[in-house]
Design a protein around this motif. Structure first.
Motif, PDB file in Angstrom:
ATOM      1  N   VAL A  77       0.752  -1.103  -0.148  1.00 44.34           N
ATOM      2  CA  VAL A  77       0.165   0.097   0.081  1.00 44.34           C
ATOM      3  C   VAL A  77       0.911   1.052  -0.244  1.00 44.34           C
ATOM      4  O   VAL A  77       1.854   1.325   0.822  1.00 44.34           O
ATOM      5  CB  VAL A  77      -0.982  -0.057   1.108  1.00 44.34           C
ATOM      6  CG1 VAL A  77      -1.826   1.153   1.299  1.00 44.34           C
ATOM      7  CG2 VAL A  77      -1.827  -1.076   1.202  1.00 44.34           C
ATOM      8  N   ARG A 121      -9.049  -5.707  -1.637  1.00 43.50           N
ATOM      9  CA  ARG A 121      -8.256  -4.580  -1.909  1.00 43.50           C
ATOM     10  C   ARG A 121      -8.513  -3.364  -1.014  1.00 43.50           C
ATOM     11  O   ARG A 121      -7.876  -2.656  -0.538  1.00 43.50           O
ATOM     12  CB  ARG A 121      -8.223  -4.562  -3.158  1.00 43.50           C
ATOM     13  CG  ARG A 121      -7.632  -5.462  -4.013  1.00 43.50           C
ATOM     14  CD  ARG A 121      -7.684  -5.347  -5.603  1.00 43.50           C
ATOM     15  NE  ARG A 121      -6.853  -4.280  -5.953  1.00 43.50           N
ATOM     16  CZ  ARG A 121      -5.456  -4.486  -6.362  1.00 43.50           C
ATOM     17  NH1 ARG A 121      -5.185  -5.913  -6.318  1.00 43.50           N
ATOM     18  NH2 ARG A 121      -5.092  -3.741  -6.870  1.00 43.50           N
ATOM     19  N   GLN A 125      -6.269  -1.131   1.521  1.00 45.23           N
ATOM     20  CA  GLN A 125      -6.137   0.184   1.107  1.00 45.23           C
ATOM     21  C   GLN A 125      -6.216   0.881   2.504  1.00 45.23           C
ATOM     22  O   GLN A 125      -5.866   1.925   2.956  1.00 45.23           O
ATOM     23  CB  GLN A 125      -6.960   0.416   0.309  1.00 45.23           C
ATOM     24  CG  GLN A 125      -7.032   1.993  -0.468  1.00 45.23           C
ATOM     25  CD  GLN A 125      -7.849   2.382  -1.435  1.00 45.23           C
ATOM     26  OE1 GLN A 125      -8.711   1.620  -1.903  1.00 45.23           O
ATOM     27  NE2 GLN A 125      -7.403   3.323  -2.285  1.00 45.23           N
ATOM     28  N   THR A 153      -2.663   3.549  -2.809  1.00 44.44           N
ATOM     29  CA  THR A 153      -2.766   2.711  -3.905  1.00 44.44           C
ATOM     30  C   THR A 153      -2.350   1.256  -3.651  1.00 44.44           C
ATOM     31  O   THR A 153      -1.527   1.158  -2.570  1.00 44.44           O
ATOM     32  CB  THR A 153      -1.958   2.964  -5.109  1.00 44.44           C
ATOM     33  OG1 THR A 153      -0.885   3.174  -4.570  1.00 44.44           O
ATOM     34  CG2 THR A 153      -2.555   4.321  -5.639  1.00 44.44           C
ATOM     35  N   VAL A 154      -2.870   0.466  -3.986  1.00 46.86           N
ATOM     36  CA  VAL A 154      -2.605  -0.919  -3.441  1.00 46.86           C
ATOM     37  C   VAL A 154      -2.008  -1.779  -4.711  1.00 46.86           C
ATOM     38  O   VAL A 154      -2.972  -1.827  -5.849  1.00 46.86           O
ATOM     39  CB  VAL A 154      -4.003  -1.849  -3.121  1.00 46.86           C
ATOM     40  CG1 VAL A 154      -3.857  -3.444  -2.796  1.00 46.86           C
ATOM     41  CG2 VAL A 154      -4.598  -1.170  -1.886  1.00 46.86           C
TER      42      VAL A 154
END
Length: 190
Positions: A77, A121, A125, A153-154
């Motif tokens: 992340v 996700r 995040q 952002t992942v």
């Protein structure tokens, strides 16, 4: 680069003395403590943190030290730091650690879920956002600066691919403030 201008590099990162390193370690410890408290409240489990390590190396070496082999899958992340200073915060973990964390956060049986679905996700995040923002807030208070995180952002991929995607092959040294979080099993779990 203009003629006669020295190449840009992170000289300051490599020139930290022991007092500066100790101060950064203490600020990291405070930030990690805030992050652990926030994550413990979210997860409903006790979280322990290791004493932070402060060191400088190329980004790829930092990630390698943290998660191992180039082909190992990791979850990362990443958040840009905006405001009075520019930079980047990154939270990197092995795939199995990310899965275990998500199992606790999403209250599912250990080892039963993936890390690549939309809900997973989003969980990664938000976890990265909580951890990064807690650390950044402690650093901002200590420095008396305005430091703002971007939207996280992942990236879930092989370690070598993550390094290329996030750091774009830059070989210059970066400052790493590294700590480990240990999550206890929730009450009633095996």
């Amino acid at each position: 680069m203009r003629e006669g201008q020295a190449p840009r590099h992170n000289a300051g990162v490599n020139e930290l003395n022991s007092i500066q390193t100790d101060v950064l370690r203490e600020v990291t410890n405070v930030g990690a403590g805030h992050a652990a408290t926030a994550l413990a409240q979210l997860a409903g489990v006790k979280i322990l943190i290791d004493v932070p390590q402060i060191w400088s190396a190329p980004f790829e070496a930092i990630v390698e030290r943290s998660v191992g082999a180039p082909e190992e899958e990791v979850a990362a992340v990443s958040m840009r730091v905006l405001g009075d200073l520019a930079g980047q915060i990154m939270f990197v973990m092995r795939k199995d650690s990310a899965s275990a964390l998500l199992d606790i956060l999403l209250k599912r049986a250990p080892g039963t879920g993936s890390i690549s679905g939309a809900m997973e996700r989003s969980g990664l995040q938000e976890t990265g956002n909580i951890l990064g923002s807690s650390f950044l807030n402690a650093l901002a208070r200590w420095m008396g600066k305005i430091l703002l995180p971007s939207v996280p952002t992942v990236v879930i991929d092989r370690r070598d691919a993550v390094v290329k995607q996030v750091w774009h092959g830059d070989k210059s040294a970066v400052l790493a403030a590294e700590t480990a979080f240990t999550l206890a099993q929730p009450e009633g779990a095996g």
